[in-house]
Structure formats: structure tokens, C-alpha cells
Enzyme design. Structure first.
Site, PDB file in Angstrom:
ATOM      1  N   GLN A   1    -120.965 -30.033   3.456  1.00 57.46           N
ATOM      2  CA  GLN A   1    -122.012 -29.588   4.385  1.00 57.46           C
ATOM      3  C   GLN A   1    -123.222 -29.229   3.531  1.00 57.46           C
ATOM      4  O   GLN A   1    -123.289 -28.158   2.942  1.00 57.46           O
ATOM      5  CB  GLN A   1    -121.513 -28.409   5.208  1.00 57.46           C
ATOM      6  CG  GLN A   1    -120.261 -28.735   6.021  1.00 57.46           C
ATOM      7  CD  GLN A   1    -120.518 -29.715   7.154  1.00 57.46           C
ATOM      8  OE1 GLN A   1    -121.279 -29.430   8.069  1.00 57.46           O
ATOM      9  NE2 GLN A   1    -119.912 -30.902   7.087  1.00 57.46           N
TER      10      GLN A   1
ATOM     11  N   GLY B   1    -122.722 -24.140  16.085  1.00 57.03           N
ATOM     12  CA  GLY B   1    -122.208 -25.197  15.220  1.00 57.03           C
ATOM     13  C   GLY B   1    -123.282 -25.832  14.356  1.00 57.03           C
ATOM     14  O   GLY B   1    -124.482 -25.569  14.511  1.00 57.03           O
ATOM     15  N   HIS B   2    -122.857 -26.697  13.441  1.00 56.89           N
ATOM     16  CA  HIS B   2    -123.810 -27.309  12.506  1.00 56.89           C
ATOM     17  C   HIS B   2    -124.801 -28.219  13.233  1.00 56.89           C
ATOM     18  O   HIS B   2    -124.452 -28.924  14.151  1.00 56.89           O
ATOM     19  CB  HIS B   2    -123.117 -28.055  11.360  1.00 56.89           C
ATOM     20  CG  HIS B   2    -122.072 -29.039  11.724  1.00 56.89           C
ATOM     21  ND1 HIS B   2    -121.365 -29.728  10.775  1.00 56.89           N
ATOM     22  CD2 HIS B   2    -121.580 -29.440  12.910  1.00 56.89           C
ATOM     23  CE1 HIS B   2    -120.510 -30.515  11.360  1.00 56.89           C
ATOM     24  NE2 HIS B   2    -120.605 -30.362  12.641  1.00 56.89           N
ATOM     25  N   ASN B   3    -126.041 -28.153  12.756  1.00 54.84           N
ATOM     26  CA  ASN B   3    -127.127 -28.985  13.254  1.00 54.84           C
ATOM     27  C   ASN B   3    -127.525 -28.697  14.690  1.00 54.84           C
ATOM     28  O   ASN B   3    -128.267 -29.471  15.296  1.00 54.84           O
ATOM     29  CB  ASN B   3    -126.808 -30.486  13.078  1.00 54.84           C
ATOM     30  CG  ASN B   3    -126.633 -30.822  11.612  1.00 54.84           C
ATOM     31  OD1 ASN B   3    -125.516 -31.002  11.113  1.00 54.84           O
ATOM     32  ND2 ASN B   3    -127.741 -30.848  10.900  1.00 54.84           N
TER      33      ASN B   3
ATOM     34  N   SER C   1    -124.625 -30.247  16.674  1.00 55.03           N
ATOM     35  CA  SER C   1    -125.679 -31.223  16.958  1.00 55.03           C
ATOM     36  C   SER C   1    -126.265 -31.113  18.358  1.00 55.03           C
ATOM     37  O   SER C   1    -126.993 -32.010  18.781  1.00 55.03           O
ATOM     38  CB  SER C   1    -125.192 -32.655  16.714  1.00 55.03           C
ATOM     39  OG  SER C   1    -124.807 -32.795  15.366  1.00 55.03           O
TER      40      SER C   1
END
Lengths: 337, 337, 337
Positions: free
Chosen positions: B195, B236-238, B256
């Protein structure tokens, strides 16, 4: 900086283009520039291939003709990307040794290659293996053991007797081995039942930020090899999670439930206590599991969002559903006469 | 102690009563005593006006005649209360400087007006601006930057490269920049995808206790200016969250997903990954979002509680709903004949 | 090592067998060996009695004839087990005193019998009573008071002015007294409303790992005597939880809600703000509460898991439920003619 051929060799791929082309970092297709490596895994993003500024794109064979610059052809572009990204972004090297601000009880066994960061606390009888990293402000209570190459990022709490395998990655805020929720009602007043078991975590397990895994009441809570847990998951006492099962964020698993191997559990799922889920069960997000699942396959529950004024109407109807079903039955009975 | 006219001036209000009346603290209408300031914002609580012991009440113009003691007349009593409460309860003053028990890597840039509390850990290459407060036991990993006037209360973890804007308030237990849940299945075994992105947090952002915001997989996770996050939220990521969006506790947002500006998201909501929610979307508590939302407005799902023995019946009927609908269709078809 | 008669005396039971038989530890019926003590509480596990290797089993009178080895006969085997398990597994003794790595403001009042662990931070004006244990890396901010015999395991944050009663057990990652989610919209921009209240926690309260309890906006958030909270619970500002209420993991309770005495709240439940739940309410797992509950009893909501392809069909039908109900109405109306 790595050359195209070095990267291709690392990820077991075939170069299409200049083998000596140099790459410094990775980027998405949309944002990549010419010294960067990107990848196409989801064909939905195929449209970005034509316009990408990436110097190199990792693709499957059938996509290779569409890559405007250099390509590396592989079987599985996402796996290949993951390996290339690790090559280009290695874990930070850390000097071995114990930071002077750490507080370590002298009878612990800490391998000389291990790193113990600032403000760490290490209790009595702890065993820390080769190349382990204990990041800042972690608290490792008594008799914990941590297997080689495991990394605890920061601010993690491992309670007494917890055992962590090899190559674990544990993120900040994680608590492993707190007491399970064992209470008993003694003439109207709840008393605490001692939680004597511990937690055993296998090899290659990831644990996401602020996830909690309770110690067993008598026997241990068990997380098998290769399990991947996302953030803010709650694992109750005496739960067992089988090999290679992955669980997304915000899942709650009540005590004594046994989950099989190779399961995929979506975010926000709730699983009741004392259940058994067989291998290869998939649960979509926010599913509520109240019974054991004996057949592999995908299971769901929960109602997706709709406009609030429709929801109001449907919720009222839902409450009357039992009556509605009986009204339909009556209409059918009339019909038969 | 402040006089009525000083407070009125601070909150842009008009005094009704003795301008020199002195106020020492705030209280609710129900519990206030005569040296205390209260407010009436929700007209539902109008009945408490007659009986309140408050020395001063902040009200809108139409309520002013009902205030038994002194009043301050304003346009928006809740906003005015918030400002008066801050005036009467200023942030604690703290001496600038680095507590001797903190562990700070020497190449960090810490403004001399900043406060670094006991047991804090600060990594390499960190930049901390004017008047920043880093409370006890916070862990600030490498290359983090924190903008002026931001306050980290205690026991917070900011991972490598995270950027925090100005005037942030971050509560204990928060983890920003832990790895996103990036995994890829390599012939049946899950591997960790590096990541590499980070987290960018704008100005005037609040982050509640034990909330987690993951770093991006390649690009960054982005929280825009003015976003307010309650406790135990998982981002969460992004994910991208637009300006002035507010999110209540226990919400999970999968990777995302892009959320617009000025959204209001209730507690316990779950939002799937790779979705887009437009501006000014409202989601009521415990809603499950599985598709993008393109129209502003209020959305809901989830079934409110009913007595368990009714719930049992309705749940069984729900499971047969598809069949029920077909039975109704058959009855209708018979009718047509 | 304890003899059978010593244990029996401790748990108020009657020995069946050799009073001098010695027991070293506890185990489950399935795993126990001959120097171990087990118990049978749930009759579902009666089948294990015949095959157990346990040296002693705690049972109710009617089960005593089936115990192959020694037995202790009691009224409530689970309560008796809890007490025996504590006898055989006493809390670890700790030396009193303040660890040299702790950071303690000098005006705090710490009883000489209290234990303050490594890397702990204690602010100004703190009061810590007899026999309190403050485990490693806890942060106790200003003016907190903690009653006698309370134990804070590790890595806990108590914010300014929080009051904890006697005999509390607080697990790692808990945050008590962070700001409630008080925001007000000032011409389109959200501003933070000062959270001036605090948190009062009664006696004999357990708080599970990573649970958060927010401070009150003006008045205090209140947790009454004997409340037991599991992990990852979010308690909003000004919530009140009545005596002996128990709450399982991952529950969210929005602000200003009042919960009665002796309630039992299952995992993953969400309770809206400004509600009142009377005494002795039971909520099954994942129930959504949007209205006050005035009658004691059991309440539920949420749909249990089914196979995903059925779920898809039922979800579509659910969305059309209002229309379905009207179609049934039309059929009925036709009938009447």
C-alpha cells in the site's frame, strides 16, 4: 531504479520493448508518467491503456498489443504488480536492537536481529524471534511469543500468553488477547467469568487497524495460517478461523463460532455465536448469520438503500407481511371453492 | 467570568436585561443555576423556559418574551451557544516545547510554539507547524506533516507520509494511514499488495475516537476540508470524502468509494467499494449502500425493531416473498380470464 | 493446588468423592485431564460427561450420578465454575508503586498501594485509589478519578475529568471521555460545539477492548453500577445506561439515549439518538432501534442470511412490497363485489 528486464525476471514475465528501460516507481494507469510502472488487471479499465503515460504496463498476453509503451506480459497482472510494487518499495530497513526508551523486563528473550522501537513495553517471559519488528509504543504483556519476520507497526497491545506466528503484519490499535465477554448472572448481578484461554495466531496472518481478538474462556481462540483480517473486526472468545479465510472491515464474530477455510466475508457482516461455517463460504456485505452454514456458496441478507420516502412505505408493509401472506392465502382458498 | 454584554458581543446578539450580569459557565435549561448561561434551540424544549433557573438564556427573537431572567437574542441559538460555550471554556493553555519523555528523531522540524506531550514518538522527517498540540503517547511515524493549530488529543497513530491540514481535532485511538486491505489471490494463497499511497486530510477536519483511515493502494485516500467524522468509522483505501460532509459513528466505507460534498451519513451505515455518491446525499442510520447514488436526497434501508415473536413470523414470510408475489400474480391472472 | 473440599467450600458446594483429591487447573469437559476441574452447565453438553477425563466436575444435583470421577454439587454450576476458576487463577500480584518510565504530574494523588505501569502518563489533579492497577502505556488526563480495586489493563485513554468507580475492569484500546459528536451548521460550514460534560462510570463496570464512551455535551454521560460492555461499542454523548445492563460487541448507541436497568443488548445492534428504552429490554443481534421502547420484552429486526441468488429475488420483491400490498387489496375488493 530497476530495469525492465530485472522487473520482468522478478515477476516471472516476458518483456515487450526495451529491456534496459528504467523504472523508479509504480502508479495507476490514469496518473503514471514515463518512468513509472503500471498494470491492467480489471478489463473495465482497458480504456485507460490508450492514454496512459506509463513507461511500462504489466498486462496479460491478450492486452499486450494495446500497450502504447513497454509491457511486461504475465499470467496474472495483479499478482505480478503486487510483487513488482514490493520490489520497488521494499520494507524500510531498520537497525536491530532495543530503543533506549523501551521498557523491557530482563527475563525476556529477544533475538539480536529484532527491532524494539521507542516507548515499547515488553513484559516478563516474552520470546521475540529473528527479524521481528516491534514498532513504537506497542505493549507486549507477559509470556507472549512472536515468530520470525513478524511486524507490529505501532501502538498494538498483545495480552498475556498470546502467540503470534511468522511473517504476521499487525496494524496500529490492534488488541489481541483481551478478556472475552464471559459473564454469568448471579442472582441478578453479572459477574465476570475468568478468561483463562489465550489466542494462537498462525503464520502469514494480517490484522488490520483497531481489530480486536479476544482470548479464549478456557481453550484458546485460534486464527489459522494465511488468514487476512481488515480493520475494526471483533473476534469473540474461542472463535476459530480456518486457513486462508479473508474478512473485510467492521465484521463482528460472536464467541465459539468456527469458520472454515478459504471463506470470504464482506464488510459489516455479523455472525452469531456457537455456529459453524463450512469451508469456502462467501458472505456479502452486512449479512447477518444466525444459523450454521453447511454448504459452500454465497449467502446474503440486508436490504439495499432506496429513497427514504419509499423505504417508509415498504417498512410499514414489511411489518404487516405476515398478515398480507394470510390475506393471499384466503384469496386462494376462495378461488378453490 | 464574563458579563452579559461581553458574551452578546462575542456571539453577535442583542442583550435583553442587565448588561453587567455576570456568567461563569453554561448548563442545560433543566439544570442551570443563576450564574449560568443556557440556550433554547429545539422548540420541543420550550416548556423548560418557564422553570429554568438559568441567569441568561440564548434564544431567537420570538422566544425572548418567555425568558424569565436575562436573554441574548440571536439568529441561530445553537450556533451562538457553541461560540459562547467556547468563550467560557477555552482550550487549556499548554506550554510550548517537547516533554522530556518524548522520543523525537532529530531531523524532524517542530515549530517552537508546538507542544509535544509525554511518551510521544516522532519519527524521521516529520513537520509540525505552529501551535500544534501532540498529546500524550501519540505516535507520529516518518515524514508526516501536521498543519498549524491542529490538536491530537492522545494515543493516536499517524503512519508514514500522512498529511494533516490546519485546525484538525483528532481524538484518542485514531489510526490514520494503516495499510489498506489490499490482497491478491496467488494460486489459493492470499498475498499482501503493498500500500504505497498515503492519506491527505484537509483543514478543519475532526476525527472521532478509534476511527481508522487507511492509506491508499497507489494514489492517496483524501478527506477534504471541513469533514467531520465521529467515532469508530472505517474509511477504506482510496476513499475520497468531499467538503463539509459529516459522518456519524460506526460507519464503514469500502475502498475506492467517492463521497460528495455536504453529505450527512447516519450511524452504522455501510457503503460498498468503488461507488460514487453525489453531493448532498443523506443516509439514515444503518443504511446499506450497494450502488452509486446520482441524485441528491435522502436514502434508507434496514428494518426497525419489532417484538421478537412478530419478527420471527415476518422473517419467515420475507423468505417466501418471491413466491408470495407469484401467487398474487396467479390470482390476478385468474381474475383476467 | 487446592483440595476438592477447599474448592467446594469456596463455591458453596457439596463434595461427592474424595475430599482430599487435588486440583491444579480448570478445563472443558472435552479436554480435561485427571488433575483438572470442569463443569456442566448447559445440558446440551451432557453427552461429554461419560467420556470426560476431568478429575472433578461441578454439576447440579440431578447430574451428579452421571459424573464418572469426583463431583461438586451446586445450585448454579456456571456461577460456581466462575468462582472456582478465579480461585485457581488469581489475578497476578503486582508490586505497588510507580514504574520509573511513567510520566506523572506531581500534584496527582496516587494511593501507595496502587500500581502505575511502564510508559503510563498521568495528568494533573488525578486521584487514584487503593489497589488500583494502571497497566502499561495508559494515558490518564487531568482531573480523572479512579476508584479502589479498578484495573486498567493497558493502552487505555481516559480524558479530562472522567470518573471511574470501584472494581472496574477496562481493557486495552478503550477511550473514555473523548468529545461527543457535537456539530452545528453555521451557514453551510460545520463548527465544533464544545463538549463540556464528562463521563461518570459506576462500580463493577467492565469495558471491552476498543470501546469508546464519549463525554457529555453539557451534562455527563452516565454508566451505572454493574454494567458490562463488550468490545468495540460506541456510546454517544449524554447516553445513560442503567444498572446491570449488558451489551455485546459492536453496538452503537447515539447521543442522549437512555437505556434502562437489566437490559441485554446483542451484538451489532444500533440504537438511535434521544430515545428511551425501559428496564429489562432484550435486543437480539443487529437489531435497529429507531423508536423508544416502553414495554419490557424482546425486540428484533434484521434479516438472516440466505443463499445470494434467493436474496436477490427477495430484495427485488421487497422493493415492490408496497405495490404488492395494493394489488392484494384490489383482489380483495373485487371479491367483495
Amino acid at each position: 531504479v530497476w530495469t525492465l528486464s530485472q522487473i520482468a525476471q522478478h515477476i516471472d514475465g516476458i518483456v515487450q520493448g526495451d529491456e534496459l528501460y528504467e523504472i523508479a516507481s509504480v502508479a495507476t494507469l490514469q496518473n503514471a508518467q514515463n518512468k513509472q510502472l503500471s498494470f491492467l488487471s480489471n478489463k473495465k479499465y482497458r480504456k485507460y491503456l490508450a492514454e496512459t503515460g506509463a513507461g511500462v504496463v504489466i498486462v496479460s498476453r491478450d492486452m499486450a498489443p494495446d500497450v502504447p509503451m513497454h509491457a511486461i506480459i504475465v499470467d496474472d497482472p495483479y499478482i505480478a504488480y503486487a510483487k513488482a510494487a514490493r520490489l520497488l518499495n521494499p520494507e524500510k530497513a531498520r537497525n536491530a536492537g532495543i530503543h533506549p526508551s523501551a521498557s523491557v523486563v530482563s527475563d525476556s528473550t529477544i533475538h539480536p536481529t529484532a527491532y524494539i522501537g521507542p516507548q515499547v513495553v515488553i513484559g516478563a517471559g516474552v520470546t521475540i524471534a529473528e527479524n521481528v519488528m516491534i514498532g513504537p509504543a506497542c505493549v507486549i504483556l507477559d509470556n507472549v511469543s512472536i515468530g520470525e519476520d513478524s511486524r507490529l507497526i505501532a501502538n498494538i497491545t498483545l495480552c498475556d500468553n498470546v502467540r503470534i506466528g511468522k511473517r504476521a503484519i499487525i496494524h496500529p490499535g490492534v488488541v489481541i488477547g483481551a478478556d472475552g465477554f464471559g459473564i454469568a448472572n448471579d442472582h441478578g448481578k453479572w459477574i465476570h467469568v475468568p478468561q483463562i484461554g489465550s489466542v494462537q495466531i498462525g503464520d502469514d496472518v494480517d490484522v488490520g487497524a483497531n481489530t480486536t481478538i479476544d482470548r479464549g474462556a478456557i481453550d484458546d481462540t485460534i486464527i489459522a495460517n494465511g488468514v487476512k483480517l481488515d480493520n475494526q473486526i471483533q473476534v469473540g472468545h474461542n472463535v476459530e478461523i480456518g486457513e486462508n479465510t479473508v474478512i473485510a472491515g467492521c465484521v463482528g464474530i460472536a464467541g465459539s463460532t468456527i469458520i472454515g477455510k478459504n471463506c470470504i466475508i464482506g464488510g459489516g457482516v455479523g455472525i452469531g455465536g456457537h455456529l459453524e461455517l463450512t469451508d469456502s463460504v462467501m458472505l456479502t456485505g452486512m449479512t447477518m448469520v444466525t444459523k450454521s452454514i453447511k454448504q459452500a456458496g454465497s449467502y446474503s441478507s440486508g436490504i439495499p438503500a432506496e429513497e427514504t420516502h419509499h423505504w417508509h412505505k415498504n417498512v410499514i408493509r414489511y411489518r404487516q407481511m405476515d398478515k398480507l401472506a394470510e390475506r393471499v392465502k384466503q384469496l386462494e382458498d376462495l378461488k378453490k371453492k
